[in-house]
Design an enzyme around this catalytic site. Sequence first.
Site, PDB file in Angstrom:
ATOM      1  N   TYR A 213       0.827  -1.209   0.000  1.00 38.80           N
ATOM      2  CA  TYR A 213       0.000   0.000   0.000  1.00 38.80           C
ATOM      3  C   TYR A 213       0.871   1.274   0.000  1.00 38.80           C
ATOM      4  O   TYR A 213       1.885   1.340   0.709  1.00 38.80           O
ATOM      5  CB  TYR A 213      -0.927   0.003   1.222  1.00 38.80           C
ATOM      6  CG  TYR A 213      -1.641   1.333   1.372  1.00 38.80           C
ATOM      7  CD1 TYR A 213      -2.722   1.650   0.552  1.00 38.80           C
ATOM      8  CD2 TYR A 213      -1.187   2.304   2.269  1.00 38.80           C
ATOM      9  CE1 TYR A 213      -3.335   2.893   0.636  1.00 38.80           C
ATOM     10  CE2 TYR A 213      -1.804   3.542   2.367  1.00 38.80           C
ATOM     11  CZ  TYR A 213      -2.874   3.833   1.547  1.00 38.80           C
ATOM     12  OH  TYR A 213      -3.473   5.059   1.626  1.00 38.80           O
ATOM     13  N   GLY A 214       0.414   2.282  -0.715  1.00 41.51           N
ATOM     14  CA  GLY A 214       1.141   3.537  -0.904  1.00 41.51           C
ATOM     15  C   GLY A 214       1.928   4.040   0.290  1.00 41.51           C
ATOM     16  O   GLY A 214       3.160   4.081   0.259  1.00 41.51           O
ATOM     17  N   HIS A 242       3.189  17.837   7.417  1.00 37.61           N
ATOM     18  CA  HIS A 242       2.098  17.183   6.675  1.00 37.61           C
ATOM     19  C   HIS A 242       1.136  18.271   6.184  1.00 37.61           C
ATOM     20  O   HIS A 242       0.041  18.421   6.710  1.00 37.61           O
ATOM     21  CB  HIS A 242       1.399  16.208   7.640  1.00 37.61           C
ATOM     22  CG  HIS A 242       0.448  15.262   6.983  1.00 37.61           C
ATOM     23  ND1 HIS A 242      -0.573  14.648   7.687  1.00 37.61           N
ATOM     24  CD2 HIS A 242       0.341  14.802   5.710  1.00 37.61           C
ATOM     25  CE1 HIS A 242      -1.252  13.849   6.879  1.00 37.61           C
ATOM     26  NE2 HIS A 242      -0.719  13.933   5.671  1.00 37.61           N
ATOM     27  N   GLY A 267      -9.015  16.756   3.924  1.00 38.86           N
ATOM     28  CA  GLY A 267      -9.224  17.875   3.013  1.00 38.86           C
ATOM     29  C   GLY A 267      -8.017  18.598   2.456  1.00 38.86           C
ATOM     30  O   GLY A 267      -8.177  19.645   1.831  1.00 38.86           O
TER      31      GLY A 267
HETATM   32  P1  GDP Z   1      -6.496  14.644   2.340  1.00 35.61           P
HETATM   33  O1  GDP Z   1      -6.340  13.185   2.525  1.00 35.61           O
HETATM   34  O2  GDP Z   1      -6.196  15.422   3.579  1.00 35.61           O
HETATM   35  O3  GDP Z   1      -5.753  15.140   1.152  1.00 35.61           O
HETATM   36  O4  GDP Z   1      -8.063  14.896   2.089  1.00 35.61           O
HETATM   37  P2  GDP Z   1      -8.901  15.020   0.727  1.00 35.61           P
HETATM   38  O5  GDP Z   1      -8.807  16.398   0.173  1.00 35.61           O
HETATM   39  O6  GDP Z   1      -8.558  13.900  -0.175  1.00 35.61           O
HETATM   40  O7  GDP Z   1     -10.355  14.837   1.293  1.00 35.61           O
HETATM   41  C1  GDP Z   1     -10.741  13.705   2.039  1.00 35.61           C
HETATM   42  C2  GDP Z   1     -12.224  13.638   2.144  1.00 35.61           C
HETATM   43  O8  GDP Z   1     -12.736  14.824   2.761  1.00 35.61           O
HETATM   44  C3  GDP Z   1     -12.915  13.541   0.787  1.00 35.61           C
HETATM   45  O9  GDP Z   1     -13.971  12.617   0.883  1.00 35.61           O
HETATM   46  C4  GDP Z   1     -13.442  14.919   0.557  1.00 35.61           C
HETATM   47  O10 GDP Z   1     -14.568  14.910  -0.254  1.00 35.61           O
HETATM   48  C5  GDP Z   1     -13.710  15.433   1.952  1.00 35.61           C
HETATM   49  N1  GDP Z   1     -13.555  16.911   2.040  1.00 35.61           N
HETATM   50  C6  GDP Z   1     -12.503  17.632   1.596  1.00 35.61           C
HETATM   51  N2  GDP Z   1     -12.697  18.956   1.789  1.00 35.61           N
HETATM   52  C7  GDP Z   1     -13.893  19.084   2.392  1.00 35.61           C
HETATM   53  C8  GDP Z   1     -14.667  20.212   2.856  1.00 35.61           C
HETATM   54  O11 GDP Z   1     -14.270  21.373   2.745  1.00 35.61           O
HETATM   55  N3  GDP Z   1     -15.855  19.926   3.449  1.00 35.61           N
HETATM   56  C9  GDP Z   1     -16.312  18.647   3.572  1.00 35.61           C
HETATM   57  N4  GDP Z   1     -17.488  18.457   4.158  1.00 35.61           N
HETATM   58  N5  GDP Z   1     -15.628  17.567   3.136  1.00 35.61           N
HETATM   59  C10 GDP Z   1     -14.437  17.773   2.558  1.00 35.61           C
HETATM   60  P1  PGA Z   2      -3.476  11.981   2.634  1.00 35.49           P
HETATM   61  O1  PGA Z   2      -2.174  11.142   2.250  1.00 35.49           O
HETATM   62  O2  PGA Z   2      -3.000  12.844   3.754  1.00 35.49           O
HETATM   63  O3  PGA Z   2      -3.756  12.711   1.369  1.00 35.49           O
HETATM   64  O4  PGA Z   2      -4.594  11.102   3.057  1.00 35.49           O
HETATM   65  C1  PGA Z   2      -1.963   9.843   2.505  1.00 35.49           C
HETATM   66  C2  PGA Z   2      -1.848   9.521   3.965  1.00 35.49           C
HETATM   67  O5  PGA Z   2      -1.689  10.437   4.791  1.00 35.49           O
HETATM   68  O6  PGA Z   2      -1.909   8.320   4.266  1.00 35.49           O
HETATM   69 MN    MN Z   3      -0.990  12.542   3.984  1.00 35.60          MN
END
Ligand code: GDP
Ligand code: PGA
Ligand code: MN
Length: 599
Positions: A213-214, A242, A267
Amino acid sequence: MSTVVSHPELQRWINEIFDHCEAKEVYLCDGSQEQFEELAEKLVAAGTLVRLNEERRPNSYWAHSDPRDVARVESKTYICSERQEDAGPTNNWRSPLEMKATLTDLYKGSMRGRTMYVIPFSMGPLGSEFSIIGVEITDSAYVVLNMMYMTEVGRTVLERLGDDGNFVKCLHSVGAPIDDEESEDVPWPCNPENTYIAHFPETEEIWSFGSGYGGNALLGKKCLALRIATAVARREGWLAEHMLILKLTDPSGRVHYVAGAFPSACGKTNLAMLVPTLKGWKAETIGDDIAWMRFGSDGRLYAVNPEKGFFGVAPGTSSKSNPVAMETIKHSTIFTNTALTEDLDVWWEGIEQEPGKLTDWQGKPWDPSVGSPAAHPNARFTVPASNSPTIAPEWQDPNGVPISAIMFGGRRSSLVPLVTESFSFDHGVFMGATMASETTAAAEGKVGKLRRDPFAMLPFCGYHMADYFAHWLAMGESGDDSKLPKIFLVNWFRRDADGRFLWPGYGENSRVLKWMIERVEGKVDALSTPLGLVPKPEDLDLEGLNLEPERLTQLFDVNESELIEEVVSIEEHFNSFGPKLPKRLWDHLERLRSTIRNN
Ligand code: GDP
Ligand code: PGA
Ligand code: MN
Ligand code: MN
């Protein structure tokens, strides 16, 4: 074995691993398109990858993992410093000697029947003061393809390394030797019973075993660019975080860069690709997951994104929530654990298209009546950042970009307001040190459980977390006060009594960013509350949003009994670090406690 590189220490290490792991052959990754295609073809033949419909999704592939290997495994992740107290209470620890003994046994013969790939890679633009070179040895071609999208790989890196340059040794094996030449390999080899993600911060080595896994296997990302880099950054006086990095241009053309730490699946990628709903504002991406930051000669804090690609959460991504991501993944993308459509395209929950007949993430025909999702909640896309239509022209600037503001945020269904500015840099460190978030599918374990995740670094800090807090405070002290980024705590995830999100989020988050920038520029005042500074109602631009006043109130409401609980919980959290916890952070907690008493 024949010589493959001119760097004597690298060649010695390659020989050692080759002999010990008993690999079939060695393959030096040069970063070329030809090699990418050759390995992709090999993985298609092995059943690991499915080539997607060339017209709908050119140059793209679908993989589905072993169902036991779908996320980062925090319980199997170790910081192996010489002394346990240097790993601190938030990390699993084993002595380097003990861990190396365990793993040396496991690696013995672990690559039998497999090709051993040597991946020279750079985190950060080649030649930048920020950059760190690593070499990953792996027996997974899937890892090679993902590393080629996520980092700079190949000849250019070896040239830079020369014959005596330093590199981080990153060893990875899926831990599934093929003993019988006749027998067929499984599509996703892994070894869940014996998985270890081990880091040796003092010798700057990573040994990963058992997972493909990544986050467990692409060793440049979480392992090097965060866990090892935090330890290096502490020694050298910089920050490995992060964080996403976002470029904002206001209607008058003024540019600001902001960074933001949110736990996994909270997010970052979405915010990094934000399409502002506010007229005249423009947002561009610098990075979506990791920021390396140091002070420049002008006294400002500069950040680079050490990665070259995005490893994003697929479910929930749609042309409504994240049109930039949808555009980015139109071609040259590897999808892992999404569902597969009948005409060989990808599908996941939250995408706009109708599902039709699907193969689910486990490779089985999907039956919606069973009620389980077709895509795994932590299904991911891996894609080069250069695919993105909003990547900023300066995203690989070797000097980085100057940061005006830093955000901390997480999933808090209650208590934490939409946005709060810290009283000072120190108080911002308090905000980072005390942030908490409801857990997500990005890591093994239960989803939706509130836990303290300081700086969104709980799974990624390579040394004692209290020393890390002290390092942040020291960074603030070494900087010029007037040039330090302002710090904000944000929460897009507050819910109403019916469990619905109070704030529309996504592109609408630009309204909060605008207020932050106006604070940075000294254009607006703020209201002081026990938790920090919040916008005056007239300063938060809500034009055209149709947000009921009642909901706005709820977004900033701080319930006193919840605040009392929070203070108690922070105290417990601080106590878990023992005497190493900086006194200044205790002082901020005492100040918060006294505001409750005085009410
Ligand atoms: P990361 O893993 O921190 O990069 O998060 P992502 O941007 O990939 O988002 C993870 C999840 O949170 C996804 O299902 C998005 O649709 C949701 N999400 C991201 N931004 C928002 C926001 O501003 N509001 C809500 N309610 N959900 C969000
Ligand atoms: P994420 O990156 O923060 O976009 O979810 C991968 C991880 O933290 O496992
Ligand atoms: Mn991450
Ligand atoms: Mn992300």
